[in-house]
Scaffold this motif. Structure first.
Motif: not given
Length: 544
Positions: A347-365
């Motif tokens: 379901t779409p809700g399975d792909f939500e990300i709950t905020a647990k901080g203010s800075t995130v790691r991002v994979i760069t390609v």
């Protein structure tokens, strides 16, 4: 089998000479080569060999791969069935071997050294050293890429037992050591691991050559290292081979090893050195039963128009004319699909990300590279949830376990370029779970569910529009005609690019986002993974 002759300018690569003559072929072998005084407009030479490829990445079974590859002068491949092994284990490898026996293209299979590739992801099978014993008798002829570099450096019994068995059997051991240099590389090479196809930099390749390793110059659909490494052809012609590693079907229709030969000659490399790399070195290194245009050899050879364009006029495998003037002469071979898929719709809700901080790691390609980077950025948060940031080209990426019904793993990725929609695939190295990237949770979910519904494939979603290339064989390969598969793949690739992707091969790049053994930052079905520290790390840098 028919007896026949072929006349032309004969390229004897082993003895580095060219002379006019006639090749007499009987029962699939070269009986005589008679020099003459003929004036010929065509050249006869040994066929091309791909020194390292995962046939599964062509999305075609071996017999269908052969129909496309022989058109380009390929007479043999050194093939690691690592992909299907991660899905179906011994059953998958046997499928590949049995199917390959139905084509004259010579396919040498290795035993996958690392199934699963790591313990940090969910795969469909595990292969042990006892399985290696069993499959060696079944026909595998080398130990394929040892990607568990930390295991080798730590003398892990799980990988070292397989290496020691290969050593005792006297068969080649393939490497996979991106960026490995210095003391670690020396220990890796001391294990008699003799090749590497993961070099991105010339200095790295030269260090490996100095330690006795051979470099497979890779030019595939995603990883392209030819430009960085081609100078090795004239400096170390005896230490190099050409390989594609992973070749998507649309690219295979366009060309194969022949394209690298043409490029190398155009750059001014000695033609004999180029042909040694393309034809001879893989045969000698892997002890392949492939002819090199000598009396008594198997008639595995090609006819080309000239030594600049290398347009393939005819390809012979074991004396069988497999392709002529750009068309295959091999028949389509029907297959019965095998698979391993066991997960429920999301379901779409399975792909939500709950905020647990203010800075995130991002994979760069990076386009054309398997190595990814890590960037730390302020999270874009709405209603307590982290969202995509189209202005910064930061999208959501997910890996969904296809073998068990577990919650998706979700993270962030940059440089895919999508402005709308989503793409998904069940080709996700190395465990081949479902991987998807997209701009909205709904479209990501729709793409994932399309893959689940078809039990494997690649999919594009834009709003309520969905299209899928089904991959019914292990969720990796089609059971259909290769040219039709290539056409469908090209359509989906073009659609992904219309959605905004600037990557040369968005689906191929997507397939490597779950490849944990390639640094820096990747995503498995179990979480975000640091490929250098070889451990899971949190999405939030400042997780509360």
């Amino acid at each position: 089998m028919n007896n026949f002759t072929i006349a032309g300018n004969i390229i004897d690569v082993l003895h580095r000479r060219i002379f006019p003559g006639t090749v007499h072929i009987q029962d699939g072998s070269i009986q005589t080569i008679i020099p003459d005084q003929g004036q010929y407009s065509q050249y006869i030479l040994p066929g091309f060999v791909d020194a390292h490829i995962h046939i599964e990445s062509s999305m075609l079974v071996p017999t269908e791969f052969a129909r496309l590859a022989t058109v380009h002068g390929t007479v043999a491949t050194v093939s690691d069935p690592h992909e299907i092994a991660n899905v179906l284990g011994l059953k998958g490898i046997r499928f590949m071997v049995n199917n390959a026996l139905q084509t004259p293209l010579k396919i040498a299979f290795g035993f996958p050294a690392c199934v699963p590739a790591t313990t940090f992801e969910t795969a469909g099978a595990t292969l042990t050293v006892n399985d290696f014993h069993q499959l060696f008798k079944y026909g595998v002829s080398y130990l394929s890429e040892v990607m568990n570099v930390p295991g080798v450096l730590a003398d892990s019994p799980e990988i070292m037992d397989k290496i020691h068995l290969a050593q005792s059997l006297g068969i080649p051991i393939d490497g996979h050591a991106p960026g490995l240099v210095g003391t670690g590389l020396r220990k890796y090479a001391e294990a008699k691991i003799t090749t590497d196809h993961e070099c991105s930099f010339l200095s790295e390749a030269l260090e490996k050559i100095a330690l006795g390793m051979k470099i497979q110059i890779r030019e595939g659909s995603a990883a392209k290292n030819f430009d960085a490494l081609h100078s090795l052809i004239d400096v170390h012609p005896e230490r190099c081979m050409f390989c594609s590693d992973d070749k998507h079907p649309d690219d295979l229709v366009t060309g194969h090893i022949n394209l690298l030969v043409k490029r190398a000659v155009a750059l001014g490399h000695d033609v004999m050195n180029v042909l040694q790399v393309a034809c001879v070195n893989p045969v000698k290194h892997y002890n392949l039963d492939v002819g090199l245009l000598q009396v008594g050899d198997s008639a595995d050879l090609i006819v080309v128009d000239n030594l600049q364009d290398f347009t393939v006029l005819a390809t012979y495998c074991q004396g069988v004319l497999t392709a002529k003037s750009g068309s295959t002469l091999l028949p389509f071979v029907p297959v019965k699909p095998i698979n391993n898929f066991n997960t429920a719709a999301k379901t779409p809700g399975d792909f939500e990300i709950t905020a647990k901080g203010s800075t995130v790691r991002v994979i760069t390609v990076t386009d054309g590279q398997l190595i990814s980077g890590e960037k730390r950025v302020p999270a874009k948060i709405e209603n307590g949830k982290v969202t995509v940031d189209l202005e910064q080209d930061i999208l959501k990426i997910t890996v969904v376990n296809r073998y068990q019904n577990t919650p998706p793993s979700v993270a962030l990725v940059q440089n895919f370029g999508l402005k709308r929609g989503a793409i998904a695939s069940s080709v996700a190295h190395d465990s081949h779970n479902i991987v998807a990237v997209g701009t909205t949770d709904l479209e990501i979910c729709t793409a994932v569910n399309a893959i689940i519904q078809h039990q494997g494939g690649i999919a594009v979603v834009e709003g309520n529009k969905v299209d899928v290339l089904p991959l019914s064989v292990a969720g990796l390969m089609s059971d259909g005609d290769g040219n039709e598969v290539a056409k469908k793949y090209a359509e989906l690739d073009a659609w992904a690019k219309r959605l905004g992707s600037t990557l040369s091969a968005p689906f191929m790049t997507l397939s490597f986002m779950a490849l944990l053994v390639i640094p820096d930052l990747k995503l498995s079905d179990q979480g975000l993974f640091d490929g250098r520290k070889f451990q899971f790390i949190p999405l939030f840098v400042d997780e509360l």
